[in-house]
Design a protein around this motif. Structure first.
Motif, mmCIF file in Angstrom:
data_model
loop_
_atom_site.group_PDB
_atom_site.id
_atom_site.type_symbol
_atom_site.label_atom_id
_atom_site.label_comp_id
_atom_site.label_asym_id
_atom_site.label_seq_id
_atom_site.Cartn_x
_atom_site.Cartn_y
_atom_site.Cartn_z
ATOM 1 N N ALA A 191 0.868 -1.179 0.000
ATOM 2 C CA ALA A 191 0.000 0.000 0.000
ATOM 3 C C ALA A 191 0.904 1.228 0.000
ATOM 4 N N PRO A 192 0.405 2.372 -0.446
ATOM 5 C CA PRO A 192 1.168 3.608 -0.301
ATOM 6 C C PRO A 192 1.396 3.938 1.178
ATOM 7 N N PHE A 193 2.507 4.617 1.457
ATOM 8 C CA PHE A 193 2.848 4.956 2.845
ATOM 9 C C PHE A 193 1.817 5.865 3.494
ATOM 10 N N THR A 194 1.008 6.540 2.691
ATOM 11 C CA THR A 194 -0.001 7.448 3.248
ATOM 12 C C THR A 194 -1.097 6.703 4.001
ATOM 13 N N SER A 195 -1.086 5.368 3.953
ATOM 14 C CA SER A 195 -2.071 4.580 4.706
ATOM 15 C C SER A 195 -1.637 4.336 6.151
ATOM 16 N N TYR A 196 -0.467 4.827 6.567
ATOM 17 C CA TYR A 196 0.015 4.575 7.927
ATOM 18 C C TYR A 196 -0.957 5.033 9.024
ATOM 19 N N PRO A 197 -1.552 6.214 8.930
ATOM 20 C CA PRO A 197 -2.485 6.599 10.002
ATOM 21 C C PRO A 197 -3.640 5.607 10.160
ATOM 22 N N HIS A 198 -4.157 5.104 9.061
ATOM 23 C CA HIS A 198 -5.235 4.109 9.131
ATOM 24 C C HIS A 198 -4.723 2.817 9.766
ATOM 25 N N LEU A 199 -3.515 2.420 9.413
ATOM 26 C CA LEU A 199 -2.919 1.217 9.999
ATOM 27 C C LEU A 199 -2.710 1.375 11.495
ATOM 28 N N ILE A 200 -2.261 2.532 11.916
ATOM 29 C CA ILE A 200 -2.086 2.777 13.354
ATOM 30 C C ILE A 200 -3.417 2.636 14.085
ATOM 31 N N ARG A 201 -4.478 3.154 13.500
ATOM 32 C CA ARG A 201 -5.789 3.029 14.137
ATOM 33 C C ARG A 201 -6.198 1.563 14.252
ATOM 34 N N LEU A 202 -5.923 0.769 13.225
ATOM 35 C CA LEU A 202 -6.229 -0.660 13.285
ATOM 36 C C LEU A 202 -5.484 -1.350 14.424
ATOM 37 N N LEU A 203 -4.246 -0.934 14.676
ATOM 38 C CA LEU A 203 -3.446 -1.556 15.729
ATOM 39 C C LEU A 203 -3.860 -1.092 17.120
ATOM 40 N N MET A 204 -4.329 0.129 17.244
ATOM 41 C CA MET A 204 -4.609 0.702 18.559
ATOM 42 C C MET A 204 -6.059 0.553 19.013
ATOM 43 N N PHE B 11 -12.543 -0.809 16.331
ATOM 44 C CA PHE B 11 -12.466 -0.383 14.937
ATOM 45 C C PHE B 11 -11.944 -1.508 14.060
ATOM 46 N N ARG B 12 -10.938 -2.222 14.564
ATOM 47 C CA ARG B 12 -10.360 -3.330 13.812
ATOM 48 C C ARG B 12 -11.413 -4.396 13.510
#
Length: 549
Positions: free
Chosen positions: A383-396, A400-401
């Protein structure tokens, strides 16, 4: 001097987990408050979250494959232009964005350093020029070895291991690299001799060498010359169902030597079930938990359009039938490696793509030690690196996950253990996997932490119930003490640096190399090498040389 007052600091390298603390910036570094001089500016950061600047340990931002990906996706650039303003220069693209846009988007998320993981030796000059053209970010690169003809000839003829060590050290210096990457060891070479697969103990038909032997030689060489970052390994059989066994064998082959396995999500596939494709994340996480010498980055898949760009021509040739849109590129490069670029769309209703998404998250959540698992999407491959904020939300955010899990292919969700994992990452753990751990792995003593004397790369977040919003739009970003992003928008273009290591080698290695270059290469040996002065001249960047052990 600038005073950052009253913020809540997360600085894992110094053991600070959510402590209210004042920070002082002077001459681009964190200053000792006891020796603080006149304070010129105070920022009241009460209630804000403060972390070091983000560090991406594995992101494809410079070099031939990136340029090809940009050209191949002309429609992405046409549809996503970035107009210039008083500060920012024009650019385009969202999947494999142009160099200017790459720098701006990373900085707007709070990242201040990025490392290109696959720099071709013969293409190193172009890679460095592209990275120098990427604003806002310190950069560095890992040079590709393990499929180059010169090294394979040395190993084939059982030359003195010291010659291998000298060649590896010479290549790092000649290309101004930060470490060494091996992609499908021996497999890119084998592809040129019409092999379409190569497992860990299967021989390259031309050289008679196995990937295990190549890995062992490179592991020994990096240990001998003292490069801080472990061998960066793209293992055999990427994307092949059942490849987790190869991954486990690769881990065992290190025999306790430091090793980093990259985009391990793509190497964690089983063959269970009717579709003969299943998650082996638990087995891989168990191996990581049980081997302290091992670190990984995940290469998380996220849904949507992207482009895969890799030196692994064996894998890219196999996957070109899935290209979306239907166009792709594959090429050989100077008998050293290859390049394959294949556009791809990950679909949430597709069983395989949905399970890939689950596997990456399972690995993140099942590996116990956050110091040995780093946040990546293998930009732009997963995925493009701009998806990092969404990934962080999935982890935290488990709730939501699980909500997202309910939207994907039902069979994939049922085949995953993701819904049963209760773990949620803390802010402290996010600071580890995106800042402190990458800095430690790379030997970046002045980055990734907020101790006195550290480079003042600092990100300030405004807490938000929506963690994607919080991590997507920092309130402030400082680069070397200069405020460069305010409220998620670039407000200044700071100076940046290139990070390198310079391991020692016997200069006599150049006698053999000159004979080889004259006989086989299209570039003169002297033109191949990049000098310190040349690199420092690119875009007026400074050069930071890190110690070898």
């Amino acid at each position: 001097m600038i005073k950052l007052e009253g913020g809540t600091v997360y600085d894992p390298a110094n053991g600070i987990d959510g402590r209210i603390k004042d920070l002082y910036i002077e001459d681009g570094r964190l200053a000792d408050p006891a020796a603080a001089g006149r304070i010129d500016r105070v920022l009241d950061l009460d209630g804000r979250v403060i972390m070091p600047g983000g560090i991406d340990i594995h992101t494809h931002i410079g070099g031939g494959k990136v340029s090809i990906a940009r050209m191949l996706l002309a429609e992405d650039h046409a549809n996503n232009p970035v107009a210039p303003d008083m500060l920012m220069r024009s650019g385009s693209g969202s999947i494999a964005p142009s160099s200017f846009v790459t720098g701006y988007r990373y900085a707007e998320m709070g990242y201040t350093s990025c490392f290109e993981p696959a720099m071709m030796p013969v293409n190193a000059r172009q890679s460095h020029l592209e990275m120098a053209d990427t604003p806002m970010l310190d950069t560095g690169a890992y040079v590709l070895l393990g499929n180059d003809d010169f090294l394979l000839r040395l190993l084939q003829s059982n030359k003195d291991p010291q010659l291998v060590n000298d060649y590896v050290a010479w290549t790092i210096q000649a290309t101004r690299a930060m470490g060494v990457k091996v992609v499908n060891p021996g497999g890119i070479s084998a592809f040129k001799f019409n092999q379409r697969k190569l497992d860990l103990d299967e021989s390259n038909r031309h050289y008679g060498l196995t990937p295990r032997a190549i890995l062992s030689a490179l592991l020994d060489a990096l240990d001998a010359i003292g490069v801080p970052h472990p061998l960066h390994v793209h293992a055999c059989n990427l994307g092949v169902p059942g490849n987790y066994r190869t991954t486990l064998d690769t881990i065992a082959s290190a025999e306790g030597r430091p090793v980093h396995l990259t985009h391990v999500q793509f190497h964690s596939y089983g063959q269970e079930g009717d579709r003969k494709f299943s998650s082996a994340a638990a087995q891989i996480a168990e191996a990581v938990n049980g081997n302290a010498n091992l670190s990984i980055d995940v290469g998380q898949v996220m849904f949507g359009q992207t482009v895969t760009a890799s030196a692994d021509t064996m894998m890219q040739h196999r996957g070109h039938i899935h290209a979306h849109p239907k166009k792709w590129v594959s090429m050989d490069i100077e008998c050293e490696a290859g390049c394959g670029v294949v556009p791809f769309r990950y679909r949430d209703r597709n069983f395989v793509n949905a399970l890939q998404w689950c596997i990456g998250l399972e690995i993140f959540l099942l590996v116990n030690d956050p110091w040995r698992v780093f946040m990546t999407t293998d930009h732009p491959n997963g995925a493009p690196f701009t998806s990092y904020p969404h990934l962080i939300r999935l982890l935290m955010d488990r709730s939501f996950r699980n909500d997202m899990l309910g939207t994907i292919n039902r069979d994939a969700a049922a085949a995953s253990v993701l819904s049963s994992i209760e773990r949620e990452y803390s802010l402290y753990e996010i600071a580890i996997i995106t800042r402190a751990a990458p800095a430690r792995s790379l030997g970046l003593r002045d980055l990734g932490h907020l101790g006195i004397g550290a480079t003042a790369d600092i990100t300030v977040y405004r807490p938000d119930d929506n963690l994607e919003t919080m991590f997507g739009t920092p309130e402030y970003v400082f680069k070397r003490g200069e405020l460069c992003v305010r409220d998620g928008k670039v407000c200044a273009i700071p100076a940046t640096s290139t990070h390198v290591v310079e391991p020692e080698y016997d200069p006599d290695i150049e006698k053999s190399l000159k004979h080889y270059f004259d006989r086989y290469m299209t570039m003169n040996l002297e033109n191949f090498k990049i000098s310190r002065d040349e690199l420092e001249g690119y875009n007026q960047e400074s050069l930071i040389v890190h110690d070898c052990k």
